[in-house]
Design an enzyme around this catalytic site. Structure first.
Site, PDB file in Angstrom:
ATOM      1  N   TYR A  11      -7.323  -6.801   3.132  1.00 22.81           N
ATOM      2  CA  TYR A  11      -6.842  -7.878   4.003  1.00 22.81           C
ATOM      3  C   TYR A  11      -7.679  -8.046   5.261  1.00 22.81           C
ATOM      4  CZ  TYR A  11      -2.677  -8.868   1.380  1.00 22.81           C
ATOM      5  OH  TYR A  11      -1.827  -9.258   0.401  1.00 22.81           O
TER       6      TYR A  11
ATOM      7  N   LYS B  29      -3.264   4.398  -4.621  1.00 19.52           N
ATOM      8  CA  LYS B  29      -4.014   4.503  -5.884  1.00 19.52           C
ATOM      9  C   LYS B  29      -5.171   5.472  -5.646  1.00 19.52           C
ATOM     10  CE  LYS B  29      -4.052   2.587  -9.380  1.00 19.52           C
ATOM     11  NZ  LYS B  29      -3.541   3.073 -10.703  1.00 19.52           N
TER      12      LYS B  29
ATOM     13  N   ASP C  22       1.277   2.560  -9.437  1.00 21.84           N
ATOM     14  CA  ASP C  22       1.861   2.037 -10.690  1.00 21.84           C
ATOM     15  C   ASP C  22       3.115   2.822 -11.072  1.00 21.84           C
ATOM     16  OD1 ASP C  22      -0.250   3.836 -10.743  1.00 21.84           O
ATOM     17  OD2 ASP C  22      -0.853   3.406 -12.788  1.00 21.84           O
TER      18      ASP C  22
ATOM     19  N   ASP D 139       2.148  -5.141   0.066  1.00 17.12           N
ATOM     20  CA  ASP D 139       2.394  -6.560  -0.143  1.00 17.12           C
ATOM     21  C   ASP D 139       3.102  -6.771  -1.484  1.00 17.12           C
ATOM     22  OD1 ASP D 139       2.360  -9.241   0.289  1.00 17.12           O
ATOM     23  OD2 ASP D 139       0.198  -9.512   0.080  1.00 17.12           O
TER      24      ASP D 139
END
Ligand code: NAP
Length: 388
Positions: A138, A205, A255, A279
């Protein structure tokens, strides 16, 4: 005689459905503050320009005076803003967050009885998401395919780093710093301590992006151990023993987190995430409890905070008095708590619980259960009638 205090709060009505939601949210906030302080404190609202209204009046989407006023008061209630199409500002919301260094996006997600939900036990989800708000992809550092900058980066990577990329690649950077990651995790842990919550979970992640998201996790543990040694225990250090009064800090790969928040939502209370994961996760969580029309949000820095609905301007409903004002009302409620008026905050939550619980729903929720809907203004009146 009771001393009367007036506090000044700037507000940005926003575009599309923003102004009609803001009118209702301000009325509810005023009524709750009036009731909880028995008239001793009132808000003097100061309207600020941003978005399409600002552009029409000044030729700028985000006039400098708007940022200055928020800095001066330290707080603002903000309606949704249209993202200008074309060049210039990428997103007004991102621009405000970066200009004021509002580094934590705070999104509480809980269920209100009476709201239709796509899951069987929506009441099991009650989390607060702390999303890093200033870095990651971002940051907006990216170059179009074929641009000189993209070619320069591709050449540099080939010649200096031995990395081969297709010539027709667009390029984006994902910077994540120790400083920004640690201050976000610090804010999440402080929130858990203040509210007596049981867990802080870092969502990342790091298995794939080791030096950005993996580092986020490592810096988070390091900070927890150094700054909160008595308040926080690492899940992996517990060896099957209970944490006692301590908060458990753990981490989940993103995930896996997306499936656990559906299958075992009651095991989580505070989620600390890098920008992009947060987000996605915040909207996925909001969907479990009835959608974006209900989700409040805040952007909080060290001395400034803005409170805003998480949905956008929904232009097709603008001026129709149909949209759900809960998100902005609850954002106003968070703002009251931030300003030290927790009893007013609790009155509003009670008012919304009762209104929704009695089946008084705006179109977005009523259509899911096939009931009659009420409009934005009427919903606000019903909440005020049920405060506390
Ligand atoms: P959106 O404005 O959030 O609207 C998408 C859909 O969500 C609406 O059509 C409506 O669904 C539903 N919705 C949103 N708010 C609602 C409310 N209060 N009550 C009931 N339903 C609501 O998203 P968008 O259409 O993608 O974005 C429109 C503009 O808003 C864009 O310029 C975008 O950049 C901007 N935006 C601003 C913010 C912000 O200021 N924080 C955030 C997101 C987007 P149905 O059509 O199914 O009824």
């Amino acid at each position: 005689m009771v001393d009367h205090r007036e506090i000044r709060v700037p507000f940005i009505p926003g575009d599309g459905i923003g102004p009609e939601l803001m009118a209702v949210a301000r009325r509810v906030v005023d009524a709750a503050l009036d009731r909880s302080t028995k008239g001793a404190v009132t808000i003097k609202w100061e309207e600020l320009l941003a978005g399409e209204t600002a552009f029409k009046a000044t030729g700028e989407y985000l006039p400098a005076g708007t940022l200055e006023a928020i800095k001066l008061r330290g707080v603002a209630l903000k309606g949704p803003l249209t993202t200008p199409i074309g060049g210039g500002i990428r997103s007004l919301n991102v621009a405000i967050r970066q200009a004021l260094d509002l580094y934590s996006s705070v999104r509480p997600v809980r269920y209100f009885e009476g709201v239709p939900s796509p899951v069987k036990e929506p009441g099991k989800l009650n989390v607060v998401i702390f999303r890093e708000n200033t870095e990651d992809v971002y940051k907006g550092i990216e170059w179009r395919r074929g641009s000189k900058e993209a070619k320069d980066v591709i050449d540099f990577l080939r010649s200096s780093m031995g990395v081969e990329l297709p010539e027709d690649s667009g390029i984006g950077l994902k910077p994540m710093s120790e400083y920004a990651s640690k201050r976000l995790v610090r804010a999440a842990i402080k929130h858990a301590i203040k509210k007596g919550l049981k867990t802080v979970t870092m969502v990342h992640k790091g298995n794939i992006m080791k030096f950005t998201e993996g580092a986020f996790r490592d810096w988070g543990y390091e900070l927890a151990e150094r700054e909160f040694p008595d308040a926080v225990a690492r899940e992996t250090d517990l060896n099957g023993q209970g944490p006692g009064a301590r908060i458990v800090i753990n981490d989940r790969i993103a995930d896996n987190m997306f499936q656990q928040i559906l299958t075992r939502p009651d095991e989580y209370s505070v989620l600390a995430t890098p920008n992009l994961n947060g987000d996605y996760l915040a909207d996925a969580c909001a969907a479990q409890v009835g959608g974006l029309g209900l989700a409040p949000g805040a952007n909080i820095g060290d001395s400034i905070a803005t409170f805003e609905a998480v949905h956008g301007t929904a232009p097709k409903y603008a001026g129709k008095d149909l949209a759900n004002p809960c998100s902005l009302i609850l954002s106003g409620s968070m703002m009251l708590e931030h300003l030290g008026f927790d009893s007013a905050n609790r009155l509003i939550i009670k008012g919304i619980e009762r209104t929704l619980g009695e089946g008084l729903l705006t179109y977005d929720l009523a259509r899911l259960v096939g009931s009659r809907s009420i409009g934005t203004t009427e919903f606000g009146r019903e909440v005020i009638a049920r405060l506390g």
